[in-house]
Enzyme design. Structure first.
Site, mmCIF file in Angstrom:
data_model
loop_
_atom_site.group_PDB
_atom_site.id
_atom_site.type_symbol
_atom_site.label_atom_id
_atom_site.label_comp_id
_atom_site.label_asym_id
_atom_site.label_seq_id
_atom_site.Cartn_x
_atom_site.Cartn_y
_atom_site.Cartn_z
ATOM 1 N N ASP A 240 0.087 3.259 7.947
ATOM 2 C CA ASP A 240 -1.372 2.481 7.178
ATOM 3 C C ASP A 240 -0.626 0.941 7.170
ATOM 4 O O ASP A 240 -0.534 0.920 5.849
ATOM 5 C CB ASP A 240 -1.922 3.232 6.301
ATOM 6 C CG ASP A 240 -3.194 2.579 6.166
ATOM 7 O OD1 ASP A 240 -3.585 1.448 6.479
ATOM 8 O OD2 ASP A 240 -3.999 3.027 5.359
ATOM 9 N N ASP B 287 0.628 -1.056 -0.076
ATOM 10 C CA ASP B 287 0.000 -0.003 -0.064
ATOM 11 C C ASP B 287 0.777 1.498 -0.063
ATOM 12 O O ASP B 287 0.379 2.408 0.773
ATOM 13 C CB ASP B 287 -1.086 0.095 1.328
ATOM 14 C CG ASP B 287 -2.270 0.931 0.964
ATOM 15 O OD1 ASP B 287 -2.514 1.154 -0.211
ATOM 16 O OD2 ASP B 287 -2.927 1.229 1.942
ATOM 17 N N THR C 222 -3.792 0.289 -4.248
ATOM 18 C CA THR C 222 -4.115 1.124 -5.119
ATOM 19 C C THR C 222 -3.813 1.130 -6.656
ATOM 20 O O THR C 222 -2.499 0.725 -6.785
ATOM 21 C CB THR C 222 -3.520 2.685 -4.831
ATOM 22 O OG1 THR C 222 -3.966 2.869 -3.188
ATOM 23 C CG2 THR C 222 -3.990 3.841 -5.559
ATOM 24 N N LYS D 36 2.215 4.714 -1.514
ATOM 25 C CA LYS D 36 1.505 5.922 -2.224
ATOM 26 C C LYS D 36 1.975 6.997 -1.484
ATOM 27 O O LYS D 36 2.410 7.122 -0.184
ATOM 28 C CB LYS D 36 0.099 5.642 -2.297
ATOM 29 C CG LYS D 36 -0.593 5.805 -1.217
ATOM 30 C CD LYS D 36 -2.059 5.371 -1.578
ATOM 31 C CE LYS D 36 -2.845 4.979 -0.415
ATOM 32 N NZ LYS D 36 -4.230 4.514 -0.757
ATOM 33 N N ASN E 162 0.411 7.802 1.891
ATOM 34 C CA ASN E 162 0.348 6.788 3.337
ATOM 35 C C ASN E 162 2.061 7.118 3.576
ATOM 36 O O ASN E 162 2.589 6.373 4.456
ATOM 37 C CB ASN E 162 0.274 5.320 2.895
ATOM 38 C CG ASN E 162 -0.950 4.995 2.881
ATOM 39 O OD1 ASN E 162 -1.835 5.672 3.151
ATOM 40 N ND2 ASN E 162 -1.257 3.807 2.323
#
Length: 600
Positions: A503, A485, A520, A487, A490
């Site tokens: 996260d 995750d 994502t 990105k 985050n």
């Protein structure tokens, strides 16, 4: 009224507007997790579904129907014509035949909805008879014999984006997601068996690892492709690593005096048996001499995990009774080891600081709001230390079936300890909320910082933040965890300006590869979409995408539709245009991180 007009082309030629990222549906976090909620929903249906009803769709199933050659040809053609299956997943003919075998037939009467917008997608459909209309609000699309629809449900768990209704009596072929995933993973199972045979040739493994656990070791292997003159291993380094040659030719260029092993290594040979068993550095330096060499690497952590289990008769009995996949057995062994070994203190009280109650803190203000609750800035009344308190509403978590994700995040954060990852000071709960007491990062999200201060295209800023993220990722991977995750949203920035990862809800402790599509869309790696299994390489791919976004102000695979984003990702960077101002060093870094073949 007098007005001044400027043509769009001339205005853009002035270069007075810098690119600005938008938080749209494609760039925002979308947790696409297909295992938990789907299993729950299907499980509920199965308990009350009559035998002549399809448990996946709720429609009447056509029983005792044998597919004709024409049926198989039509289904196969529909699959090959589907852009997601042909261009993204890349089904082979053999896989296509397996998919055809896995379909079943349902009947949908005229005027009945196949599914409605917002329903959970769990299957792909192929029209055998009849007509259907797709209600896209602003216009309608007609589906006829041979057409396919609902294909995104095969990739991940996401609500349907349109309502589809039968305008005539219809018969539809149904391909459940579970069947599709099983088919894709069957190839990996065959490869794992081949790797198990290679491992069994290594004496220390053959003598110390029970056959029932050999598949766990095979699942833990990491495949790497090396170019000519690259080092496979270096004398005095690569502690605890075993390397098996899958293809290519390597030679030993340096070794200890008492090392009398082979000096030329071909397919099926290995190096590092003593390294693996005794957790010692390499006694040889091995260099690739063919144009390329494919190598499998096994670390001491996984070897020791199965070696200890192989020596415990009770554990072996439990493993055989478990009758699970290699990944399931591996996870069970890891949990068992964690429960019997000393873990790192994960709460304030365990670290020698008294665990306090919420009333012992002053609430300074709100830091943010998420889907499941608030994030507050707290100040300890005694020490004046500041913390971020993330409160998650239990009722909402239960409604959205996210309890497992919260437990996973707690477990992952408990084993991580890096200056580049948000630290968890404690985790507790009351009757209404689950609380995470976290290290505070008052700088906010890196995404907002880039927008607010217009940092897009600033090479020095990107270099600094990418270094922070890379160090955080390296620590995560050292714990055998894949984040999945990464990105800009985050990554938080603290008061000293350093980026910290946050996260960990969908992070996963992985042996070998994992197959769940989540994360994502813009950051997906090709192997994630193809569902051939992904590992930590998917995180490094995402880092390359993030660097491109920081420098260009947009995703390298950007497109209006999600399906086109997927197709662009599968094509890789070969068709991506790097902006003229993109520094050559940054472009080289992006291309090195975003390899279509993860083993490279």
């Amino acid at each position: 009224v007098r007005t001044l007009c400027v043509e769009k082309a001339k205005f853009e030629g002035l270069n007075i507007v810098q690119p600005k990222m938008k938080r749209d549906d494609r760039v925002k976090a979308r947790k696409m997790i297909g295992s938990v909620s789907t299993a729950l929903q299907i499980g509920k249906r199965k308990g009350s579904t009559p035998p002549d009803m399809c448990a996946i769709t709720g429609h009447k199933r056509v029983l005792a129907y044998q597919k004709t050659a024409e049926d198989r040809q039509m289904i196969s053609k529909g699959l090959k014509d589907n852009k997601i299956l042909s261009e993204v997943v890349g089904l082979t003919q053999q896989q296509c035949n397996q998919v055809v075998d896995g379909t079943h037939l349902i009947e949908v009467p005229q005027g009945t909805h196949v599914f409605k917008k917002g329903d959970l997608g769990t299957a792909l459909f192929i029209v055998q008879e009849g007509l259907l209309k797709v209600d896209l609000v602003t216009f309608e699309v007609v589906l006829r014999i041979g057409d396919t629809f609902g294909e995104l449900a095969l990739l991940y768990d996401e609500p349907r984006t349109a309502t589809i209704e039968a305008t005539r009596d219809c018969r539809l072929w149904v391909l459940p997601r579970t069947m599709f995933k099983d088919m894709l993973q069957s190839t990996a199972v065959l490869k794992a068996k081949e790797h198990s045979m290679m491992l069994h040739q290594v004496p220390v493994i053959r003598e110390q690892v029970d056959l029932a656990l050999l598949s766990v070791l095979a699942g833990a292997l990491e495949e790497t492709v090396l170019d000519k003159d690259e080092f496979l291993c270096v004398r005095g380094e690569d502690e605890g690593m075993l390397f098996l040659i899958v293809s290519g030719f390597c030679t030993v260029t340096d070794h200890d005096e008492d090392d009398e092993g082979k000096t030329g290594l071909l397919k099926g040979d290995w190096v590092g048996e003593k390294q693996l068993a005794d957790m010692v550095p390499a006694t040889r330096t091995v260099v690739v001499k063919s144009e390329k060499a494919t190598v499998l690497a096994l670390d001491n952590y996984h070897f020791d995990l199965v070696r200890q289990a192989s020596q415990d008769h009770t554990v072996l009995q439990q493993v055989r009774a478990l009758n699970g996949s290699a990944q399931e057995v591996s996870n069970w062994l890891k949990k068992r080891r964690a429960s019997t070994t000393q873990r790192r203190p994960s709460t304030i009280s365990e670290r020698g600081v008294p665990l306090r109650q919420i009333k012992d803190f002053d609430t300074v203000g709100a830091l943010g709001e998420g889907n499941f609750g608030l994030v507050l800035l707290l100040r300890d009344k005694e020490t004046r230390e500041e913390y971020a308190l993330k409160g998650l509403n239990k009722q909402h978590l239960e409604q959205e079936k996210q309890e497992a994700m919260v437990k996973n995040e707690r477990n992952v954060l408990a084993v991580l300890d890096s200056p580049f990852i948000i630290h968890m000071h404690g985790c507790f709960h009351d009757s209404h909320f689950v609380y995470f007491l976290l290290e505070v990062a008052l700088g906010g999200e890196l995404f907002d910082i880039y927008n607010d201060y217009n940092l897009w295209g600033k090479a020095d800023k990107a270099q600094f933040y990418i270094a922070c993220v890379a160090l955080g990722l390296s620590h995560i991977h050292s714990k055998h965890i894949v984040w999945r995750d990464l990105k800009l949203e985050n990554c938080l920035v603290n008061s000293q300006g350093y980026a910290k990862l946050t996260d960990m809800g969908i992070a996963k402790m992985v042996t070998g590869k994992t197959y769940t599509v989540c994360g994502t869309a813009d950051y997906f790696a090709p192997e994630t979409l193809k569902q051939v299994g992904h590992n930590r390489a998917a995180d490094w791919w995402a880092l390359g995408v993030m660097l491109f976004i920081m420098m260009a102000g947009h995703s390298p695979f950007d497109a209006p539709e999600v399906t086109q984003i997927y197709k662009n990702i599968i094509k890789g960077l070969s068709k991506v245009q790097f902006p003229a101002a993109f520094p050559p060093e940054a472009e080289e870094c992006v291309r090195s991180l975003c390899r279509k073949k993860p083993e490279e």
